[in-house]
Write an enzyme that holds these catalytic residues in place. Structure first.
Site, mmCIF file in Angstrom:
data_model
loop_
_atom_site.group_PDB
_atom_site.id
_atom_site.type_symbol
_atom_site.label_atom_id
_atom_site.label_comp_id
_atom_site.label_asym_id
_atom_site.label_seq_id
_atom_site.Cartn_x
_atom_site.Cartn_y
_atom_site.Cartn_z
ATOM 1 N N GLN A 37 0.802 -1.219 0.000
ATOM 2 C CA GLN A 37 0.000 0.000 0.000
ATOM 3 C C GLN A 37 0.837 1.273 0.000
ATOM 4 O OE1 GLN A 37 -3.197 0.361 -0.451
ATOM 5 N NE2 GLN A 37 -3.660 -1.820 -0.464
ATOM 6 N N HIS A 52 -0.154 -3.448 -9.125
ATOM 7 C CA HIS A 52 -1.459 -2.838 -9.410
ATOM 8 C C HIS A 52 -1.935 -1.917 -8.293
ATOM 9 C CE1 HIS A 52 -2.839 -6.347 -7.043
ATOM 10 N NE2 HIS A 52 -3.902 -5.628 -6.775
ATOM 11 N N CYS A 59 -21.436 -7.420 6.453
ATOM 12 C CA CYS A 59 -22.658 -7.391 5.649
ATOM 13 C C CYS A 59 -22.352 -7.492 4.156
ATOM 14 C CB CYS A 59 -23.426 -6.098 5.911
ATOM 15 S SG CYS A 59 -23.797 -5.790 7.642
#
Length: 460
Positions: free
Chosen positions: A177, A196, A320
């Site tokens: 990152q 990427h 969720c």
């Protein structure tokens, strides 16, 4: 359509596209061959390795290209553990590492090794002292990401690296990152990254192993990439990855200042305009382009769909949105709210107007969703007469268990308890987080015939 998920995959950088097309014409031959086309391909590969090594801060002969960042992590951990097997079979890593590290650690443990998971605070950072305590005489390898992929918190790499060096333990840093934003602090022994993430093509990873680090490549031996990454190199993609890394780093300082200001605006506006929202991660020591927040009483999957309908692409660590109904291990380790979680990671070049429009849309979307779910208002309830209540939320997914708890907390007297029966894994994280946000006491978890019983005592 604004794309706000650069932490997953950044858009292909224009320099990467140009380099890729050029290398397809010039770098298609086998760089191991001595004829003209092979020599030309070898020159391209050597130049790409030198450029990538300069960005990483290592020697070209210390760096190899792999087929992905995940492959680099797996190869780095396996090779380092094998190379130091005479020292021991203990592995130390933080609780918030990328899943590729955790999967390698689990495989190591299944094969008879041991591991220690170092906890983090509510910002997602490890305490160097806690990391030092996890190092043992038989520790073969330590792993620590440079910055977290979900909440953006930067880790104290330099401090941990110094402690590892003092203990004689090599440190592997997952820099996927952060590498596009700048070099990793010195002191690491192994480093991995993924193209990427900085706007290079997918399918290119980096693995750097410092000279003097004991390393034994695992799996069948190969002739390419020093035997550490088998198979024919994807030379056009490697050239594009190296070229884009150099281009991104050239503009990183100025772009980091600009994006940090936009992220600061998101952090402040979400806290001001979205009731019952928790902005997580370190507010200062963080990546410049990434922010994560969670919203009470909101279904994370529906929230992402609603934002997508309004042409915003974001990510989430909420259970969720997961087929396993398991909250993000990062949010779980931090002990923060997971329901209604949104990760915004801005790619370079993001327009301020797009961020402003996102902040105009978000509060209304959250309010509409809460209304549809029947979530209670945030006003404090009046004291109720009941001594205790039991809420049956079995079989119901987040955020329903927390919504049902919030609806009835006012029906019990101050000092009384509400017990929530739930079998959704997110409840184990979100009910304590709700208590902290609401100033109520989380008593604890008790066994139940089905799922678990979560006990909450009303304090106000």
């Amino acid at each position: 359509m604004p794309y706000f998920d650069a932490a997953s995959a950044a858009p292909l950088h224009p320099v990467a596209r140009q380099a890729l097309l050029a290398a397809l014409d010039e770098g298609w031959a086998d760089p191991a061959r001595l004829y003209r086309e092979g020599r030309r391909a070898r020159l391209l590969l050597d130049a790409a390795r030198e450029a990538a090594a300069e960005a990483v801060g290592c020697r070209p002969d210390e760096l190899v290209f792999t087929s992905s960042g995940t492959t680099a992590v797996h190869a780095g951990i396996a090779g380092a553990l094998s190379g130091r097997r005479r020292v021991g079979r203990h592995l130390a890593h933080s609780a918030v590492e990328h899943s590729s590290v955790l999967h390698s650690a689990a495989a190591h443990e299944a094969a008879g090794g041991s591991r220690t998971e170092v906890p983090v605070d509510r910002s997602g950072a490890v305490d160097p002292a806690a990391y030092a305590a996890a190092l043992r005489a038989d520790t073969a390898l330590a792993c620590l990401q440079s910055a977290n992929h979900e909440v953006g918190t930067e880790q104290p790499v330099a401090e941990v690296a110094a402690l590892c060096a003092g203990a004689g333990v090599p440190l592997l840093v997952d820099a996927a990152q952060s590498l596009g934003w700048g070099p990793v602090p010195a002191g690491w022994s192994l480093l991995t990254a993924s193209a990427h993430k900085w706007g290079g093509p997918a399918g290119v990873g980096l693995l750097a192993v410092r000279k003097g680090t004991r390393f034994s490549p695992q799996g069948p031996a190969g002739e390419r990439e020093s035997g550490r990454a088998p198979g024919f190199e994807n030379l056009p993609a490697i050239v594009a990855a190296a070229a884009s890394l150099r281009a991104v780093r050239d503009g990183a300082a100025a772009e980091a200042v600009r994006l940090r200001a936009l992220v600061d605006r998101i952090r402040s506006v979400v806290a001001e305009r979205v009731p019952d929202a928790e902005v997580v991660g370190d507010p200062v020591r963080r990546l410049p382009h990434l922010v994560t927040f969670s919203c009470l009483y909101v279904d994370g999957e529906t929230l992402l769909h609603e934002l997508d309908r309004r042409e915003f692409s974001v990510s989430s660590g909420s259970s969720c949105t997961s087929s396993t109904l398991t909250p993000s291990h990062v949010l779980k380790a931090m002990g923060v709210l997971s329901e209604g979680n949104v990760r915004v990671s801005l790619p370079p070049g993001t327009a301020g107007a797009d961020v402003d429009r996102f902040l105009e849309v978000l509060p209304g979307v959250v309010a509409e969703m809460r209304e549809r779910l029947g979530a209670p208002a945030s006003a404090p309830p009046s004291p109720g007469p009941a001594a205790s209540l039991v809420v049956d939320a079995l079989g119901r997914r987040c955020p329903i268990p927390v919504i049902e708890l919030a609806k009835v907390i006012g029906e019990v007297a101050v000092g009384a308890t509400v017990t929530v029966l739930a079998d959704d894994e997110a409840a184990r994280l979100d009910i304590p987080a709700w208590c902290e946000m609401r100033g109520q006491e989380y008593v604890g978890e008790e066994p139940a015939d089905r799922g678990s019983a979560y006990v909450v005592r009303r304090l106000s």
